[in-house]
Design an enzyme around this catalytic site. Structure first.
Site, mmCIF file in Angstrom:
data_model
loop_
_atom_site.group_PDB
_atom_site.id
_atom_site.type_symbol
_atom_site.label_atom_id
_atom_site.label_comp_id
_atom_site.label_asym_id
_atom_site.label_seq_id
_atom_site.Cartn_x
_atom_site.Cartn_y
_atom_site.Cartn_z
ATOM 1 N N CYS A 267 0.821 -1.262 -0.067
ATOM 2 C CA CYS A 267 -0.040 0.029 -0.064
ATOM 3 C C CYS A 267 0.885 1.165 -0.056
ATOM 4 C CB CYS A 267 -1.011 -0.031 1.298
ATOM 5 S SG CYS A 267 -2.490 1.152 0.945
ATOM 6 N N HIS A 359 -3.661 -5.074 0.142
ATOM 7 C CA HIS A 359 -3.332 -5.541 1.469
ATOM 8 C C HIS A 359 -3.558 -7.088 1.725
ATOM 9 C CE1 HIS A 359 -3.889 -1.673 3.993
ATOM 10 N NE2 HIS A 359 -4.149 -1.349 2.686
ATOM 11 N N GLU A 361 -2.609 -9.143 3.735
ATOM 12 C CA GLU A 361 -3.025 -9.961 4.972
ATOM 13 C C GLU A 361 -4.646 -9.899 5.203
ATOM 14 O OE1 GLU A 361 -4.227 -5.852 5.392
ATOM 15 O OE2 GLU A 361 -2.319 -6.546 4.891
#
Length: 397
Positions: A267, A359, A361
């Site tokens: 990001c 992202h 995750e």
């Protein structure tokens, strides 16, 4: 920018959302009451509002949920991405009247009140989304409780007087002020230096799970601070603000790349990697936010559904391999957003470094891109082998 009071009867109080173009939406107060100003953006996730609210990348932004019904699963400490709610304000259509999840520890409205987050409910969020979609993200303000009755011109003047997101450096507002360490889980690889620009807890957990002792450093960390950790790699996190206003972090990253340390950025870390390579960045009209963004991995041809939260992007040639303007060799765009062809990843050929704009995750959200953490682990191990010869243990097999 927020001033607030709290009260359990907030939903009975009036509220108004004012955009900088003069558009007004009247509704009911939600959460704390008072005045808050920020950039109005929309997030398309149908779930994961808790992770959105506690994501430091949303600092300075009034977040509009496009899903109509919000709050039914409540809030719990386990799913928080940081120690608090970071959004500047919150906009929903229909807040849940009761919590219906066994994991809930409190209601969403109680959490908003606890953290002083001013919101508005009961407005036509579809109309507001369409306006942002057509005209771009813009400054806005929520005025609730007694402040909803302020003169309309005064409300608009306050919104227009608020700072624009372009040119803002917000990392210092969300970063840790002192280093902290998460110990490796499983077979240890080495120390990893994480520059906290607004990092999510899920990213740290994923890195620790791969065998890194994760050293979380303040956004003001120097290259000497990174070297003091004796890292086997460096990670730049997500975070809020304009990448063009982060010259210090870019200068430190260039020292990291010059030293040959393996690098992974996500990001905001992708945007700063682009700048370190010598590329430009620009502000998107309304950004990418939500957990359903389609991205093409050009190496595999696979389309991944990914989680996003960014309002800026990197300028780079979409086709072929190009030379880094700052002398880091061959680079290519590794991932592309299929909605609008925005650069979603960069991969260097001549140095051990790569980044993605989204992202991996994905908490909460799809896990199509989770492999990127393992890719970074493999890059670190490969670099260690080249520098030190074969390493012992399971990871050398």
């Amino acid at each position: 920018m927020t001033s607030s009071t709290t009260g359990a009867s907030a939903l009975e109080k009036p509220a108004v959302l004012v955009l900088e173009d003069g558009t007004r939406f009247a509704g009911r107060a939600y959460g704390a009451t008072g005045i808050t100003l920020g950039e109005v953006v929309f997030a398309t996730g149908m779930s994961g509002y808790q992770e959105t609210l506690t994501d430091p990348s949303y600092a300075g932004q009034i977040v509009l949920q496009t899903a109509p019904h919000i709050g039914n699963t409540g809030m719990n400490r386990e799913d928080d991405e940081s120690s608090r709610i970071w959004v500047a304000g919150y906009v929903v259509r229909d807040p849940a009247r009761r919590v219906s999840n066994w994991r809930a520890e409190e209601s969403l409205d109680d959490a908003l009140i606890r953290d002083g987050i001013i919101g508005i409910s009961g407005i036509d969020t579809r109309a507001l989304t369409r306006r942002i979609r057509s005209h771009g993200s813009m400054r806005g303000g929520i005025f609730s409780g007694g402040d909803a009755a302020l003169d309309a011109d005064e409300q608009l003047n306050r919104v227009i007087g608020a700072p624009e997101m372009s040119g803002l450096n917000l990392s210092a507002e969300v970063s840790v002020t002192e280093p902290r360490v998460l110990s490796a889980r499983g077979e240890r690889i080495g120390n990893l230096a994480v520059l906290d620009l607004g990092v999510k807890q899920s990213s740290l957990d994923n890195l620790a799970d791969l065998g890194f002792d994760v050293h979380v450093l303040p956004q003001s960390a120097t290259f000497a601070d990174i070297q003091a950790v004796e890292p086997v790699g460096v990670f730049y996190s997500n975070g809020p603000g304009d990448p063009s206003a982060s010259d210090q972090q870019v200068a430190v990253l260039r020292q990291v790349l010059d030293a040959g340390l393996p690098y992974f950025g996500i990001c905001f870390g992708n945007q700063l990697f682009g700048r370190a390579l010598g590329l430009g960045t620009y502000k998107l009209a309304f950004g990418h936010r939500g957990i359903n963004q389609p991205v093409l991995d050009r190496a595999t041809g696979r389309v991944e559904i990914t989680a996003h939260n960014h309002g800026f992007a990197v300028e780079a040639p979409l086709e072929g391999v190009f030379q880094s303007p700052n002398g880091y060799g061959a680079v290519e765009v590794s991932h592309v957003d299929l909605n609008d062809q925005v650069v979603e990843g960069l991969r260097a050929h001549d140095i051990p470094a790569f980044s993605v704009q989204y992202h991996p995750e994905a908490a909460a959200g799809p896990h199509d891109a989770h492999y990127l953490f393992a890719r970074f682990r493999d890059l670190v191990l490969s670099t260690l082998r080249q520098a030190q010869g074969p390493i012992s243990g399971k990871d050398a097999e």
